[in-house]
Scaffold this active site. Sequence first.
Site, PDB file in Angstrom:
ATOM      1  CB  SER A   9      -0.915   0.536   1.472  1.00  9.81           C
ATOM      2  OG  SER A   9      -0.765   1.609   1.601  1.00  9.81           O
ATOM      3  CG  HIS A  34      -3.363  -2.088  -1.851  1.00  7.08           C
ATOM      4  ND1 HIS A  34      -4.448  -2.279  -2.068  1.00  7.08           N
ATOM      5  CD2 HIS A  34      -3.625  -1.348  -0.844  1.00  7.08           C
ATOM      6  CE1 HIS A  34      -5.644  -2.185  -0.826  1.00  7.08           C
ATOM      7  NE2 HIS A  34      -5.425  -0.805  -0.344  1.00  7.08           N
ATOM      8  CG  ASP A  36      -5.406   2.200   0.724  1.00 11.21           C
ATOM      9  OD1 ASP A  36      -4.436   2.056   1.200  1.00 11.21           O
ATOM     10  OD2 ASP A  36      -5.857   1.789   0.765  1.00 11.21           O
ATOM     11  CG  MET A  38      -8.927   7.139   1.449  1.00 10.18           C
ATOM     12  SD  MET A  38      -7.345   7.199   3.185  1.00 10.18           S
ATOM     13  CE  MET A  38      -6.889   5.051   2.996  1.00 10.18           C
ATOM     14  CG  HIS A  67      -9.271  -0.456  -0.742  1.00  9.79           C
ATOM     15  ND1 HIS A  67      -8.619  -0.186   0.545  1.00  9.79           N
ATOM     16  CD2 HIS A  67     -10.838  -0.473  -0.293  1.00  9.79           C
ATOM     17  CE1 HIS A  67      -9.775  -0.762   1.263  1.00  9.79           C
ATOM     18  NE2 HIS A  67     -10.463  -0.438   0.734  1.00  9.79           N
ATOM     19  CG  MET A  69     -11.447   2.810   1.290  1.00  7.45           C
ATOM     20  SD  MET A  69      -9.430   2.955   2.412  1.00  7.45           S
ATOM     21  CE  MET A  69      -8.473   3.122   0.922  1.00  7.45           C
ATOM     22  CG  MET A 138     -11.410  -3.522   4.690  1.00  5.90           C
ATOM     23  SD  MET A 138      -9.934  -2.936   3.673  1.00  5.90           S
ATOM     24  CE  MET A 138      -9.213  -1.345   4.868  1.00  5.90           C
ATOM     25  N   GLY A 145      -3.049   4.198   8.145  1.00  6.29           N
ATOM     26  CA  GLY A 145      -1.993   2.963   7.711  1.00  6.29           C
ATOM     27  C   GLY A 145      -1.842   3.067   9.266  1.00  6.29           C
ATOM     28  N   GLY A 146      -0.885   1.537   9.878  1.00  2.14           N
ATOM     29  CA  GLY A 146      -0.078   1.845  11.311  1.00  2.14           C
ATOM     30  C   GLY A 146      -1.352   1.522  12.018  1.00  2.14           C
ATOM     31  CG  ASP A 176      -6.285  -3.163   2.788  1.00  3.24           C
ATOM     32  OD1 ASP A 176      -6.715  -2.794   2.279  1.00  3.24           O
ATOM     33  OD2 ASP A 176      -4.930  -2.273   3.207  1.00  3.24           O
ATOM     34  N   GLY A 177      -4.636  -4.132   6.113  1.00  2.32           N
ATOM     35  CA  GLY A 177      -4.710  -3.791   7.514  1.00  2.32           C
ATOM     36  C   GLY A 177      -3.560  -4.425   8.546  1.00  2.32           C
ATOM     37  N   GLY A 178      -2.982  -3.734   8.717  1.00  5.45           N
ATOM     38  CA  GLY A 178      -1.894  -4.268   9.929  1.00  5.45           C
ATOM     39  C   GLY A 178      -1.292  -5.328   9.940  1.00  5.45           C
ATOM     40  N   GLY A 198       1.480  -1.990   4.043  1.00  2.59           N
ATOM     41  CA  GLY A 198       1.731   0.001   3.860  1.00  2.59           C
ATOM     42  C   GLY A 198       2.082  -0.417   4.936  1.00  2.59           C
TER      43      GLY A 198
HETATM   44  C1  DX5 Z   1      -6.695   0.984   5.126  1.00  2.00           C
HETATM   45  C2  DX5 Z   1      -5.881   0.923   3.956  1.00  2.00           C
HETATM   46  C3  DX5 Z   1      -4.628  -0.249   4.236  1.00  2.00           C
HETATM   47  C4  DX5 Z   1      -3.494   0.926   4.731  1.00  2.00           C
HETATM   48  C5  DX5 Z   1      -2.870  -1.026   5.804  1.00  2.00           C
HETATM   49  O1  DX5 Z   1      -7.442   2.577   5.494  1.00  2.00           O
HETATM   50  O2  DX5 Z   1      -7.022   0.349   2.909  1.00  2.00           O
HETATM   51  O3  DX5 Z   1      -4.717  -0.405   2.399  1.00  2.00           O
HETATM   52  O4  DX5 Z   1      -2.623   1.437   3.617  1.00  2.00           O
HETATM   53  O5  DX5 Z   1      -1.960   0.044   6.140  1.00  2.00           O
HETATM   54  P1  DX5 Z   1      -1.047  -0.661   6.924  1.00  2.00           P
HETATM   55  O6  DX5 Z   1      -0.561  -1.961   6.098  1.00  2.00           O
HETATM   56  O7  DX5 Z   1      -0.145   0.295   7.797  1.00  2.00           O
HETATM   57  O8  DX5 Z   1      -2.238  -0.943   8.386  1.00  2.00           O
HETATM   58 ZN    ZN Z   2      -6.253  -0.495   1.710  1.00  2.00          ZN
END
Ligand code: DX5
Ligand code: ZN
Length: 219
Positions: A9, A34, A36, A38, A67, A69, A138, A145-146, A176-178, A198
């Site tokens: 990401s 990837h 994102d 937003m 992705h 959002m 998700m 991220g993070g 996706d996520g964490g 990410g």
């Molecule tokens: C969050 C995004 C994820 C995020 C993942 O809304 O959709 O793709 O960037 O980032 P990490 O891997 O840092 O959780």
């Molecule tokens: Zn994402």
Amino acid sequence: MSSIKISPSILSADFSKLGNEIQALEKAGADFIHIDVMDGHFVPNITIGPEVISKLRNYTSLPFDVHLMISPVDNFIKNFADAGADIITIHPEATSDLVSSIKKIKAFNKRAGVSLNPGTSVDKVLPVLKMIDLVLIMSVNPGFGGQKFIETTLEKVRVLRKEIDSKKLKTQIEIDGGINFKNSKMAITAGIDILVSGTTIFKENGGDLKKNIQLLKTG
Ligand code: DX5
Ligand code: ZN
């Protein structure tokens, strides 16, 4: 050889030089990029739009795993298709008619994905599973991220793995996520095909992209 694919990401990349960052990810062995998107409305954060994506398109031939959002999402499917997205993933809550939105994506000859937030039931996607190319699970609440991995979301991966295999569908499962070096193994065992990451890829091991992608792949 692990069949797990990695989709870094770029939310965690240096936004002042995204083109170079994407080239570095390709060199480091990424399978997808990837992206994102937003809108500050569907999620409490704003990132990049189709203009930026169209400028990034020429930096790599890797598939853009976009992705969205954003809501309402229908108004922008064409913009992202024209900008060079290869996979366009939407959230069911961002459209009044999920089937018609998926058909819109497919009409542009793009792969269609549906993303389920931690609080969204897997029942939302089962009726359209054979229409789509990807389910994006998700494992954090979208927006940043993070964040910390929500382990209970793996139950949806297990349900989908069974459904896809029993019906011999080609739909892929992405999480996706964490995602980090500790939980990637659990996600792989649960049945995912593609890992998004990410923070782990950009920040661990002094930002050694190649090493971090490899470590995630091998789980
Ligand atoms: C969050 C995004 C994820 C995020 C993942 O809304 O959709 O793709 O960037 O980032 P990490 O891997 O840092 O959780
Ligand atoms: Zn994402």
